[in-house]
Design a protein around this motif. Structure first.
Motif, PDB file in Angstrom:
ATOM      1  N   LYS A  41      51.079   8.802 -79.036  1.00 13.64           N
ATOM      2  CA  LYS A  41      52.319   9.285 -79.148  1.00 13.64           C
ATOM      3  C   LYS A  41      52.554   9.690 -80.670  1.00 13.64           C
ATOM      4  O   LYS A  41      53.234  10.688 -81.287  1.00 13.64           O
ATOM      5  CB  LYS A  41      53.625   8.452 -78.482  1.00 13.64           C
ATOM      6  N   ASP A  42      51.815   9.040 -81.549  1.00 16.91           N
ATOM      7  CA  ASP A  42      51.799   9.558 -82.916  1.00 16.91           C
ATOM      8  C   ASP A  42      50.547   9.122 -83.814  1.00 16.91           C
ATOM      9  O   ASP A  42      49.581   8.764 -83.147  1.00 16.91           O
ATOM     10  CB  ASP A  42      52.976   8.818 -83.680  1.00 16.91           C
ATOM     11  N   GLY A  43      50.494   9.407 -85.056  1.00 19.30           N
ATOM     12  CA  GLY A  43      49.188   9.174 -85.665  1.00 19.30           C
ATOM     13  C   GLY A  43      48.872   7.916 -85.780  1.00 19.30           C
ATOM     14  O   GLY A  43      47.620   7.340 -85.491  1.00 19.30           O
ATOM     15  N   ALA A  44      49.830   6.841 -85.745  1.00 15.12           N
ATOM     16  CA  ALA A  44      49.551   5.690 -85.759  1.00 15.12           C
ATOM     17  C   ALA A  44      48.948   4.920 -84.475  1.00 15.12           C
ATOM     18  O   ALA A  44      47.862   4.316 -84.431  1.00 15.12           O
ATOM     19  CB  ALA A  44      50.605   4.586 -86.185  1.00 15.12           C
ATOM     20  N   GLU A  45      49.272   5.369 -83.324  1.00 13.14           N
ATOM     21  CA  GLU A  45      48.850   5.018 -82.048  1.00 13.14           C
ATOM     22  C   GLU A  45      47.373   5.563 -81.803  1.00 13.14           C
ATOM     23  O   GLU A  45      46.589   4.836 -81.302  1.00 13.14           O
ATOM     24  CB  GLU A  45      49.780   5.388 -80.847  1.00 13.14           C
ATOM     25  N   ALA A  46      47.330   6.909 -82.313  1.00 13.02           N
ATOM     26  CA  ALA A  46      46.197   7.670 -82.255  1.00 13.02           C
ATOM     27  C   ALA A  46      44.936   6.507 -82.885  1.00 13.02           C
ATOM     28  O   ALA A  46      43.840   6.701 -82.574  1.00 13.02           O
ATOM     29  CB  ALA A  46      46.057   8.730 -82.846  1.00 13.02           C
ATOM     30  N   ALA A  47      45.257   6.040 -84.400  1.00 18.11           N
ATOM     31  CA  ALA A  47      44.177   5.347 -84.913  1.00 18.11           C
ATOM     32  C   ALA A  47      44.084   4.073 -84.058  1.00 18.11           C
ATOM     33  O   ALA A  47      42.802   3.628 -84.295  1.00 18.11           O
ATOM     34  CB  ALA A  47      45.021   4.931 -86.234  1.00 18.11           C
ATOM     35  N   ILE A  48      44.796   3.484 -83.590  1.00 16.16           N
ATOM     36  CA  ILE A  48      44.779   2.354 -82.802  1.00 16.16           C
ATOM     37  C   ILE A  48      43.848   2.678 -81.607  1.00 16.16           C
ATOM     38  O   ILE A  48      43.115   1.693 -81.235  1.00 16.16           O
ATOM     39  CB  ILE A  48      46.149   1.632 -82.214  1.00 16.16           C
ATOM     40  N   LYS A  49      44.027   3.636 -80.913  1.00 15.12           N
ATOM     41  CA  LYS A  49      43.297   3.887 -79.704  1.00 15.12           C
ATOM     42  C   LYS A  49      41.704   4.158 -80.182  1.00 15.12           C
ATOM     43  O   LYS A  49      40.936   4.122 -79.312  1.00 15.12           O
ATOM     44  CB  LYS A  49      43.920   4.845 -78.956  1.00 15.12           C
ATOM     45  N   SER A  50      41.766   4.846 -81.329  1.00 13.72           N
ATOM     46  CA  SER A  50      40.383   5.116 -81.813  1.00 13.72           C
ATOM     47  C   SER A  50      39.649   4.111 -82.112  1.00 13.72           C
ATOM     48  O   SER A  50      38.456   4.294 -82.389  1.00 13.72           O
ATOM     49  CB  SER A  50      40.319   6.124 -82.812  1.00 13.72           C
ATOM     50  N   GLU A  51      40.381   2.817 -82.478  1.00 16.19           N
ATOM     51  CA  GLU A  51      39.421   1.985 -82.901  1.00 16.19           C
ATOM     52  C   GLU A  51      38.611   1.282 -81.872  1.00 16.19           C
ATOM     53  O   GLU A  51      37.762   0.762 -82.009  1.00 16.19           O
ATOM     54  CB  GLU A  51      40.333   0.539 -83.267  1.00 16.19           C
ATOM     55  N   ASN A  52      39.064   1.169 -80.553  1.00 15.87           N
ATOM     56  CA  ASN A  52      38.355   0.688 -79.211  1.00 15.87           C
ATOM     57  C   ASN A  52      37.446   1.921 -78.443  1.00 15.87           C
ATOM     58  O   ASN A  52      36.873   1.437 -77.405  1.00 15.87           O
ATOM     59  CB  ASN A  52      39.378  -0.006 -78.552  1.00 15.87           C
ATOM     60  N   GLN A  53      37.755   2.901 -78.640  1.00 16.42           N
ATOM     61  CA  GLN A  53      37.065   3.885 -77.795  1.00 16.42           C
ATOM     62  C   GLN A  53      36.604   5.265 -78.313  1.00 16.42           C
ATOM     63  O   GLN A  53      37.241   5.873 -79.232  1.00 16.42           O
ATOM     64  CB  GLN A  53      38.056   4.374 -76.813  1.00 16.42           C
ATOM     65  N   LYS A  54      35.241   5.621 -77.821  1.00 17.69           N
ATOM     66  CA  LYS A  54      34.758   6.853 -78.664  1.00 17.69           C
ATOM     67  C   LYS A  54      35.318   8.195 -77.889  1.00 17.69           C
ATOM     68  O   LYS A  54      35.542   8.126 -76.702  1.00 17.69           O
ATOM     69  CB  LYS A  54      33.254   6.828 -78.472  1.00 17.69           C
ATOM     70  N   PHE A  55      35.584   9.142 -78.827  1.00 19.56           N
ATOM     71  CA  PHE A  55      36.393  10.313 -77.999  1.00 19.56           C
ATOM     72  C   PHE A  55      35.138  11.417 -78.222  1.00 19.56           C
ATOM     73  O   PHE A  55      34.783  11.649 -79.541  1.00 19.56           O
ATOM     74  CB  PHE A  55      37.624  10.565 -78.654  1.00 19.56           C
ATOM     75  N   ASP A  56      35.214  12.289 -77.185  1.00 13.93           N
ATOM     76  CA  ASP A  56      34.507  13.538 -77.427  1.00 13.93           C
ATOM     77  C   ASP A  56      35.173  14.823 -77.833  1.00 13.93           C
ATOM     78  O   ASP A  56      34.527  15.820 -78.323  1.00 13.93           O
ATOM     79  CB  ASP A  56      33.809  13.836 -75.915  1.00 13.93           C
ATOM     80  N   VAL A  57      36.519  14.965 -77.449  1.00 15.56           N
ATOM     81  CA  VAL A  57      37.573  15.837 -77.872  1.00 15.56           C
ATOM     82  C   VAL A  57      38.777  15.151 -78.401  1.00 15.56           C
ATOM     83  O   VAL A  57      39.088  14.348 -77.716  1.00 15.56           O
ATOM     84  CB  VAL A  57      37.759  16.924 -76.896  1.00 15.56           C
ATOM     85  N   VAL A  58      39.190  15.676 -79.393  1.00 15.27           N
ATOM     86  CA  VAL A  58      40.582  15.307 -79.966  1.00 15.27           C
ATOM     87  C   VAL A  58      41.519  16.600 -79.846  1.00 15.27           C
ATOM     88  O   VAL A  58      41.242  17.272 -80.635  1.00 15.27           O
ATOM     89  CB  VAL A  58      40.584  14.343 -81.236  1.00 15.27           C
ATOM     90  N   LEU A  59      42.553  16.511 -79.328  1.00 16.77           N
ATOM     91  CA  LEU A  59      43.665  17.612 -79.237  1.00 16.77           C
ATOM     92  C   LEU A  59      44.727  17.050 -79.943  1.00 16.77           C
ATOM     93  O   LEU A  59      45.253  16.067 -79.554  1.00 16.77           O
ATOM     94  CB  LEU A  59      43.911  17.972 -77.782  1.00 16.77           C
ATOM     95  N   ILE A  60      45.096  17.774 -81.014  1.00 13.13           N
ATOM     96  CA  ILE A  60      46.385  17.465 -81.802  1.00 13.13           C
ATOM     97  C   ILE A  60      47.419  18.385 -82.017  1.00 13.13           C
ATOM     98  O   ILE A  60      47.098  19.683 -82.401  1.00 13.13           O
ATOM     99  CB  ILE A  60      45.695  17.026 -83.480  1.00 13.13           C
ATOM    100  N   ASP A  61      48.586  17.970 -81.779  1.00 14.20           N
ATOM    101  CA  ASP A  61      49.822  18.646 -82.164  1.00 14.20           C
ATOM    102  C   ASP A  61      50.105  18.029 -83.847  1.00 14.20           C
ATOM    103  O   ASP A  61      50.300  16.996 -83.677  1.00 14.20           O
ATOM    104  CB  ASP A  61      51.005  18.480 -81.246  1.00 14.20           C
ATOM    105  N   THR A  62      49.951  18.888 -84.639  1.00 12.44           N
ATOM    106  CA  THR A  62      50.088  18.621 -86.103  1.00 12.44           C
ATOM    107  C   THR A  62      51.461  18.171 -86.364  1.00 12.44           C
ATOM    108  O   THR A  62      51.899  17.667 -87.551  1.00 12.44           O
ATOM    109  CB  THR A  62      49.738  19.367 -87.012  1.00 12.44           C
ATOM    110  N   GLU A  63      52.644  18.325 -85.456  1.00 10.91           N
ATOM    111  CA  GLU A  63      54.086  18.117 -85.662  1.00 10.91           C
ATOM    112  C   GLU A  63      54.319  16.645 -85.124  1.00 10.91           C
ATOM    113  O   GLU A  63      55.494  16.321 -85.651  1.00 10.91           O
ATOM    114  CB  GLU A  63      54.740  19.116 -85.191  1.00 10.91           C
ATOM    115  N   VAL A  64      53.403  15.933 -84.638  1.00 14.41           N
ATOM    116  CA  VAL A  64      53.805  14.645 -84.250  1.00 14.41           C
ATOM    117  C   VAL A  64      54.051  13.679 -85.592  1.00 14.41           C
ATOM    118  O   VAL A  64      53.565  13.727 -86.515  1.00 14.41           O
ATOM    119  CB  VAL A  64      52.872  14.101 -83.475  1.00 14.41           C
ATOM    120  N   PRO A  65      54.948  12.744 -85.155  1.00 14.16           N
ATOM    121  CA  PRO A  65      55.225  11.704 -86.373  1.00 14.16           C
ATOM    122  C   PRO A  65      54.052  11.010 -86.897  1.00 14.16           C
ATOM    123  O   PRO A  65      53.075  10.564 -86.129  1.00 14.16           O
ATOM    124  CB  PRO A  65      56.240  10.865 -85.570  1.00 14.16           C
TER     125      PRO A  65
END
Length: 306
Positions: A41-65
């Protein structure tokens, strides 16, 4: 057996997930690919999720909190679970206005066509599968932005700083917009504390620097006596303050292999820390009711890290 492809969507209102997830699964139903969609839902949660899982594609809405003013977006190309991902960005901004870590992405200006977005994602996934992606190698991208700082380090220090200052009674702290800063430039502020940081894939330094107003505010609450000027007596307090901050951050950072040295205090404005050529930095400014303070994170070239 289908090949799993992990997709991280950073989107606070579910709009991108709703546009992409259903049609993508339908389009790839009979293919050799199995897309797994994860939303943050935001950059902080994205950082947490990326700590534990490898991603092949990252789709970003730059306006998120907590995205453009936090560490996640600036560490994309060095963070182990996103450094090889293809980036797709949806934004109100032109590509030239985005951070360097997003400049090699597939960019869509809002309002975005759902079909164009889905087609772009399918093209990226198929290109990955057949080894024909036009995406530059991660090493090439990293060279374009030099070396990014570790997002986990940034988040741990921000969390510790806010917590410690709150304990000292400084409750008016507001984090302002973070951004890249040359580590060769002088530190902002008049009273600073520096620690060297090191991990298997990261080496650099952290600095917490206070201007006169914010420092006197913190010291006044700490000493329970109003301080109006910087003096030899109250300048020593910066070491104690930052020892507590770095100590709190260290307890979290040690979980992912980051080591800190003993803090070193620097008194006076325009302090310069010697850095290797090719180093990169990030500045996170904060305001209080009486001034500003700054967290500076510098990363030395990863190839030189021990």
């Amino acid at each position: 057996m289908k090949l799993r492809k992990n997709i991280l969507i950073v989107d606070n209102n579910c709009e991108l997930e709703q546009i992409v997830k259903g049609p993508l699964l339908k389009e790839l139903k009979d293919s050799e690919l199995s897309p797994i969609v994860v939303r943050a839902k935001d950059g902080a949660e994205a950082a947490i999720k990326s700590e534990n899982q490898k991603f092949d594609v990252v789709l970003i809405d730059t306006e998120v909190p907590r995205l453009m003013d936090g560490g996640f977006v600036y560490g994309l190309l060095s963070y182990k679970n996103t450094q090889d991902a293809d980036l797709i960005v949806v934004s109100n901004r032109d590509l030239t206005e985005l951070p360097d870590s997003l400049k090699n992405s597939k960019h869509f200006k809002k309002p975005v066509s759902p079909q164009e977005l889905i087609s772009a994602m399918i093209d990226v996934l198929n290109a990955q599968h057949h080894g024909a992606t036009n995406k530059e190698p991660a090493a090439t991208q990293a060279a374009a932005v030099k070396y990014a700082v570790d997002v986990r380090v940034i988040n741990a220090v921000i969390k510790a700083t806010m917590s410690v200052l709150g304990q000292f009674g400084v409750t008016s702290v507001k984090m302002e917009k973070a951004g890249p800063k040359s580590p060769h430039d002088p530190l902002l502020g008049e009273v600073s504390s520096i620690v060297d940081i090191k991990s298997a894939a990261f080496q650099g330094f952290l600095a917490v620097s206070f201007d006169k107003g914010s420092y006197l505010e913190v010291v006044s609450t700490m000493l329970m006596e109003e301080q109006t000027e910087l003096t030899p007596d109250n300048q020593d307090a910066v070491g104690e303050i930052n020892n507590i901050i770095f100590g709190n951050a260290k307890s979290e950072m040690s979980n992912f292999g980051v080591q800190l040295t003993v803090p070193k205090v620097l008194i006076g404005a325009n302090q310069v820390i010697a850095c290797e050529k090719g180093s990169a930095g990030m500045l996170i400014p904060f305001s209080t009711s009486r001034g500003k303070f700054y967290i500076t994170v510098a990363a030395f070239p990863v190839a030189k890290a021990a």
